[in-house]
Scaffold this active site. Structure first.
Site: not given
Length: 261
Positions: A57, A62, A116, A176, A223, A226
């Site tokens: 994403d 960014y 966005h 999240p 990473i 998760n």
């Protein structure tokens, strides 16, 4: 989807007919942290793809679409095996933004392109959305396939979720894991119960609510951890306790679309 059926390879079928992976890797580096997006993006995405993520994403805002594209190519994976999202910036002209994103990513197509930060006012939002439909060369005002909003136990956006579920719009959850603010006693207690980390409990909560959580990290160990959320399931009591943490708009920790009228 039944909790026991969830795997790292689980996907959701969108209204468009395409499949989107249930767990996404976010690259909004520099938001809420002092860090260099250009330095972190490529190694972060390469590590994510290495451990099995197939959903990245990104966004023009960014300023790292180029690095995302390079990482996908250098990963050795086929382009069609990685679901890539980008977003039109707040003040961007949609058609030009799509072209700019394609050029920066070095791709022939983008799997998902979002608005966005939806501009204030219904007419403004519809104008930008119609322009994106034009870029897609579709006629009419079809429903979007995906809505991405802040979602976690403290900010559950229930009216938005209800609307999206009613219209078969997939919901992506950003923030999240509450940007690492994981010391709530309920979350900690449930994590201890399952022998899991608090972040893993929150990601599992997202999945069991049929959300698509987007997690961000530059730490290789994080990473990987998760993704280790498919060997346990929250029971009914766990879910009820987490659901009860909802504070509505007051629970938001980031920009919240419900504040845009």
């Amino acid at each position: 989807m039944a909790a026991s059926a969830l795997t790292f390879q689980s996907t959701v079928k969108l209204l468009s007919g395409y499949e989107i992976p249930r767990l996404g890797f976010g690259v909004a580096y520099g938001f809420g942290k002092e860090e260099d997006p250009l330095e972190l993006t490529k190694p972060g995405v390469l590590e994510a793809l290495k451990v099995g993520y197939r959903h990245i994403d990104s966004a023009q805002l960014y300023r790292n679409e180029r690095e995302v594209g390079e990482a996908v190519r250098e990963s050795g994976l086929k382009r069609e095996d990685v679901f890539v999202t980008s977003k039109v910036p707040d003040e961007g002209e949609p058609l030009a933004s799509v072209d700019a994103s394609l050029k920066a990513l070095g791709f022939d197509y983008i799997d998902l392109y979002l608005i966005h930060s939806p501009p204030a006012g219904k007419e403004n939002r519809l104008t930008k959305y119609k322009a994106l439909l034009e870029a897609k060369r579709e006629a009419g005002l079809e429903l979007p396939s995906v809505n991405q909003v802040e979602l976690h136990p403290f900010c559950q956006q229930r009216p938005i979720i209800e609307y999206c579920n009613k219209h078969n719009i997939a919901v992506e959850a950003y923030c999240p894991v509450i940007r690492g603010k994981l010391d709530d006693p309920v979350i900690v207690d449930i994590a201890k119960k399952h022998g899991k980390e608090p972040a893993q409990v929150l990601l599992r909560w997202s999945l069991q609510h049929d959300l698509i959580p987007l997690v961000r990290s530059s730490n290789p160990a994080r990473i990987l951890s998760n993704t280790q959320i498919y060997d346990f399931a929250l029971d009914e009591d766990d879910v009820k306790r987490l659901d009860a943490l909802d504070r509505g708009a007051e629970g938001a920790i980031s920009w919240n679309p419900i504040d845009v009228v």
